[in-house]
Design an enzyme around this catalytic site. Structure first.
Site, PDB file in Angstrom:
ATOM      1  N   ASP A  46       8.287   0.797   2.332  1.00 59.12           N
ATOM      2  CA  ASP A  46       6.497   1.639   2.188  1.00 59.12           C
ATOM      3  C   ASP A  46       5.913   1.946   3.198  1.00 59.12           C
ATOM      4  OD1 ASP A  46       5.560  -0.023   1.932  1.00 59.12           O
ATOM      5  OD2 ASP A  46       4.180   0.394   0.479  1.00 59.12           O
ATOM      6  N   HIS A  47       5.251   3.001   3.212  1.00 58.71           N
ATOM      7  CA  HIS A  47       4.660   2.961   4.351  1.00 58.71           C
ATOM      8  C   HIS A  47       2.763   1.451   5.123  1.00 58.71           C
ATOM      9  CE1 HIS A  47       1.914   3.580   1.791  1.00 58.71           C
ATOM     10  NE2 HIS A  47       0.470   2.951   2.162  1.00 58.71           N
ATOM     11  N   GLY A  65       3.832  -4.043   1.713  1.00 57.68           N
ATOM     12  CA  GLY A  65       1.703  -4.856   1.798  1.00 57.68           C
ATOM     13  C   GLY A  65       2.074  -5.500   1.337  1.00 57.68           C
ATOM     14  N   THR A  66       2.577  -6.275  -0.099  1.00 55.16           N
ATOM     15  CA  THR A  66       2.490  -7.845  -0.082  1.00 55.16           C
ATOM     16  C   THR A  66       3.946  -7.545  -0.794  1.00 55.16           C
ATOM     17  OG1 THR A  66       2.062  -7.303  -2.755  1.00 55.16           O
ATOM     18  CG2 THR A  66       0.482  -7.520  -1.535  1.00 55.16           C
ATOM     19  N   HIS A  96      20.214 -20.926  -5.303  1.00 57.93           N
ATOM     20  CA  HIS A  96      20.788 -21.405  -6.944  1.00 57.93           C
ATOM     21  C   HIS A  96      21.062 -19.881  -7.469  1.00 57.93           C
ATOM     22  CE1 HIS A  96      18.936 -25.806  -6.034  1.00 57.93           C
ATOM     23  NE2 HIS A  96      20.061 -25.444  -5.809  1.00 57.93           N
TER      24      HIS A  96
HETATM   25  C1  RB5 Z   1       0.137  -0.036  -0.917  1.00 58.78           C
HETATM   26  O1  RB5 Z   1      -0.803   0.479   0.069  1.00 58.78           O
HETATM   27  C2  RB5 Z   1       0.018  -1.068  -0.696  1.00 58.78           C
HETATM   28  O2  RB5 Z   1       0.095  -0.760  -2.154  1.00 58.78           O
HETATM   29  C3  RB5 Z   1       2.204  -1.763  -1.183  1.00 58.78           C
HETATM   30  O3  RB5 Z   1       2.242  -2.047   0.263  1.00 58.78           O
HETATM   31  C4  RB5 Z   1       2.108  -3.120  -1.888  1.00 58.78           C
HETATM   32  O4  RB5 Z   1       1.819  -4.171  -1.441  1.00 58.78           O
HETATM   33  C5  RB5 Z   1       2.420  -2.884  -2.888  1.00 58.78           C
HETATM   34  O5  RB5 Z   1       3.050  -3.979  -4.014  1.00 58.78           O
END
Ligand code: RB5
Length: 150
Positions: A12-13, A70-71, A102
């Site tokens: 994503d961005h 992001g995460t 695995h």
């Molecule tokens: C975007 O702001 C964020 O929510 C996305 O990149 C991600 O971390 C979602 O899981």
């Protein structure tokens, strides 16, 4: 060595810069990444990008996929909703090796707001360098697939 060295790449961005660094790195490792974007920093919904990449892996167009947000968590959750996809978020090289060896993971997810680019490139390299061990692990991976079919 796998038959194909093609992989699909998306984010994503929140992860465009890291994704572009990964595209360069995997190319230097002999892989042919197909980067399906996005290219502009405009906000884009991670489920749509994760699903798009996952469907192409599940269809057999790509052996492996690498996805980022992001995460790493949201896009991983979306990808894992596509039947046949086994995707894990990795922040370290041990996990990256293990999800291939695995779990026969066919997609790797990374969190661009969690780890730095150096670590991300090491994680990607570990993921791509490891093959599935099969054996007793194959039975367990088959059990994951059986959950999808009920
Ligand atoms: C975007 O702001 C964020 O929510 C996305 O990149 C991600 O971390 C979602 O899981």
């Amino acid at each position: 060595m796998r038959e194909t060295k093609r992989l699909v790449l998306t984010s994503d961005h929140a992860a465009i810069e890291m994704r572009q660094a990964i595209a360069q790195h995997v190319t230097s490792l002999g892989w042919a990444p197909v980067d399906i974007g996005p290219v502009t920093p405009d906000s884009v919904a991670y489920p749509a990008m994760g699903e798009a990449a996952a469907r192409r892996v599940a269809a057999g167009e790509f052996a492996l996929g690498i996805i980022l947000c992001g995460t790493g968590q949201g896009i991983m959750m979306a990808a894992n909703k596509v039947p046949g996809i086994r995707c894990g978020v990795c922040m370290d090289t041990f996990s990256a090796r293990m999800i291939r060896a695995h779990n026969d993971a066919n997609m790797l997810s990374l969190g661009a707001r969690v780890i730095g680019i150096g670590t991300a490139l090491d994680v990607v390299e570990a993921f791509l360098a490891t093959d599935f061990e099969g054996g007793r692990h194959a039975t367990r991976v088959d059990m994951i697939g059986a959950i999808e079919t009920g």
